[in-house]
Design a protein around this motif. Structure first.
Motif, PDB file in Angstrom:
ATOM      1  N   ALA A  21       0.842  -1.193   0.000  1.00  0.00           N
ATOM      2  CA  ALA A  21       0.000   0.000   0.000  1.00  0.00           C
ATOM      3  C   ALA A  21       0.881   1.248   0.000  1.00  0.00           C
ATOM      4  N   LEU A  22       0.828   2.003  -1.082  1.00  0.00           N
ATOM      5  CA  LEU A  22       1.654   3.193  -1.239  1.00  0.00           C
ATOM      6  C   LEU A  22       1.180   4.285  -0.290  1.00  0.00           C
ATOM      7  N   GLY A  23       2.070   4.724   0.593  1.00  0.00           N
ATOM      8  CA  GLY A  23       1.684   5.693   1.609  1.00  0.00           C
ATOM      9  C   GLY A  23       0.668   5.107   2.577  1.00  0.00           C
ATOM     10  N   ASN A  44       0.147   8.084   4.668  1.00  0.00           N
ATOM     11  CA  ASN A  44       1.191   8.212   5.687  1.00  0.00           C
ATOM     12  C   ASN A  44       0.632   8.512   7.077  1.00  0.00           C
ATOM     13  N   THR A  45      -0.434   7.810   7.435  1.00  0.00           N
ATOM     14  CA  THR A  45      -1.006   7.938   8.775  1.00  0.00           C
ATOM     15  C   THR A  45      -1.156   6.544   9.391  1.00  0.00           C
ATOM     16  N   LEU A  46      -1.380   6.518  10.703  1.00  0.00           N
ATOM     17  CA  LEU A  46      -1.621   5.243  11.376  1.00  0.00           C
ATOM     18  C   LEU A  46      -2.923   4.629  10.886  1.00  0.00           C
ATOM     19  N   ALA A  47      -3.896   5.467  10.570  1.00  0.00           N
ATOM     20  CA  ALA A  47      -5.167   4.970  10.038  1.00  0.00           C
ATOM     21  C   ALA A  47      -4.946   4.256   8.714  1.00  0.00           C
ATOM     22  N   LEU A  52       6.147   3.903   3.245  1.00  0.00           N
ATOM     23  CA  LEU A  52       6.015   5.078   4.097  1.00  0.00           C
ATOM     24  C   LEU A  52       7.109   6.086   3.743  1.00  0.00           C
ATOM     25  N   ASP A  53       6.728   7.358   3.655  1.00  0.00           N
ATOM     26  CA  ASP A  53       7.654   8.410   3.247  1.00  0.00           C
ATOM     27  C   ASP A  53       8.222   9.121   4.464  1.00  0.00           C
ATOM     28  N   LEU A  54       9.533   9.191   4.515  1.00  0.00           N
ATOM     29  CA  LEU A  54      10.221   9.732   5.680  1.00  0.00           C
ATOM     30  C   LEU A  54      10.633  11.185   5.467  1.00  0.00           C
ATOM     31  N   ALA A  98       4.798   4.899  13.597  1.00  0.00           N
ATOM     32  CA  ALA A  98       4.450   4.130  12.400  1.00  0.00           C
ATOM     33  C   ALA A  98       5.083   2.741  12.427  1.00  0.00           C
ATOM     34  N   VAL A  99       6.344   2.670  12.846  1.00  0.00           N
ATOM     35  CA  VAL A  99       7.025   1.377  12.933  1.00  0.00           C
ATOM     36  C   VAL A  99       6.297   0.455  13.896  1.00  0.00           C
ATOM     37  N   GLU A 100       5.943   0.957  15.052  1.00  0.00           N
ATOM     38  CA  GLU A 100       5.253   0.136  16.050  1.00  0.00           C
ATOM     39  C   GLU A 100       3.903  -0.354  15.523  1.00  0.00           C
ATOM     40  N   GLU A 101       3.199   0.500  14.781  1.00  0.00           N
ATOM     41  CA  GLU A 101       1.904   0.099  14.219  1.00  0.00           C
ATOM     42  C   GLU A 101       2.085  -0.992  13.164  1.00  0.00           C
ATOM     43  N   CYS A 102       3.096  -0.853  12.325  1.00  0.00           N
ATOM     44  CA  CYS A 102       3.363  -1.860  11.293  1.00  0.00           C
ATOM     45  C   CYS A 102       3.754  -3.196  11.907  1.00  0.00           C
ATOM     46  N   LEU A 103       4.564  -3.149  12.943  1.00  0.00           N
ATOM     47  CA  LEU A 103       4.984  -4.385  13.601  1.00  0.00           C
ATOM     48  C   LEU A 103       3.789  -5.079  14.257  1.00  0.00           C
TER      49      LEU A 103
END
Length: 337
Positions: free
Chosen positions: A75-77, A86-89, A104-106, A166-171
């Motif tokens: 999923a792009l962004g 680029n949100t947690l949602a 995800l864009d840094l 974001a990392v924690e949500e992805c994990l």
């Protein structure tokens, strides 16, 4: 890996080109030898194939990718069509909708905190204005990241997340992460290195990618165990995404076109090996079965972007059989550049 025959051809071509331009076989020999030694001394080996495979082929393209026809769907962004990018949602929606990973864009705030933002400014996606690098984290956190999204009522009040959030949500959702870094290689590499140290699981579930080779090279210098990828779109220097020319003058178009040819050659013959990348992310219009095979022979995975229509997704799933990035996991939307 690059074959010996390939290297002989490439460095022979350099020798012939330099010799033709300088009319000095000795000078051409010295320069070619210098470039060869430079490559031997300063290139990074790719990470082990099994590690790269866990990142680029999560679940062996089995159950984890079943919702996308057996190939990874990223999923792009976080899926900018399905939720504010680029949100947690967006990360949660991507997981719910069957994505195997998220891109995800840094970006970095004025006080050096890594946050998620695609553009240099916050204008397009939030209710704020100004460059990300000119705003402190406390200012960024006050913005509504859903303000300009088509589903802004559903996601009203969604915040711009930090990299760590974001990392924690992805994990939590077991999603592969494609960290897209556009600038500030030193600071970005340092911020990402902190994440890898704090969350070692990222080594087997994430990849750092960029259009800029210097970003990838700096990341490998900072931590050679990170899986990396170059992003490439042919003619990027001379043409905008929609194909129109970046320069109005004939000389400008010619010069940028020459630079594009050189950059394309460098991506396919030098830069990927110098950086030791495990994948190359390429614009969808330039990918074919033969192109995928070209990179497979060199131990490099191809990932396509941005794949949006049902026909395109079917082509990637059934013909190319490679991972792809998309704006939506749910809808068949109009093709975009």
């Amino acid at each position: 890996m690059l074959q010996l025959g390939d290297e002989a051809v490439y460095f022979s071509a350099v020798f012939v080109l330099v010799a033709s331009g300088t009319r000095s076989p000795t000078g051409a020999s010295l320069l070619t030898a210098f470039l060869y030694v430079f490559m031997l001394m300063f290139r990074f080996p790719p990470v082990p194939a099994d590690q790269a495979g866990r990142v680029l082929r999560p679940g062996g393209w089995g159950a984890a990718a079943a919702g996308s026809g057996g190939v990874p769907a990223v999923a792009l962004g976080g899926g900018g069509r399905d939720a504010p990018e680029n949100t947690l949602a967006a990360i949660r929606e991507a997981s719910r909708n069957g994505a195997t990973g998220v891109e995800l864009d840094l970006s970095l705030t004025a006080d050096g905190v890594a946050v998620l933002m695609h553009d240099e400014t916050v204008d397009r996606t939030t209710n704020g204005s100004g460059p990300v690098s000119g705003l402190r984290l406390v200012q960024v956190k006050k913005l509504d990241a859903a303000a300009r999204h088509r589903l802004k009522d559903k996601f009203s009040g969604e915040k711009v997340p930090t990299l760590q959030e974001a990392v924690e949500e992805c994990l939590r959702h077991q999603l592969t992460i494609f960290f897209d870094v556009k600038s500030q290689p030193d600071k970005a590499a340092a911020a990402l290195h902190q994440m890898y140290k704090k969350y070692p699981a990222l080594y087997n579930s994430s990849i750092v990618c960029s259009f800029e080779p210097k970003v990838i090279y700096k990341m490998r210098q900072t931590d050679s165990n990170v899986v990396t990828a170059l992003i490439h779109r042919p003619w990027r220097l001379s043409r905008f995404d929609d194909g129109t020319s970046r320069s109005l003058s004939t000389s400008g178009r010619l010069w940028l076109g020459i630079l594009d040819v050189l950059l394309d050659w460098a991506h396919h013959h030098i830069l990927w090996k110098l950086c030791g990348v495990s994948a190359i992310l390429v614009h969808k219009d330039f990918i074919s079965v033969d192109y995928v095979q070209y990179w497979a022979e060199r131990g490099v995975e191809v990932v396509g972007w941005t794949v949006t229509t049902a026909v395109e997704k079917d082509y990637y799933q059934k013909m190319l059989k490679i991972g792809y990035m998309t704006d939506s996991l749910l809808e068949d939307i109009d093709a975009r550049y």
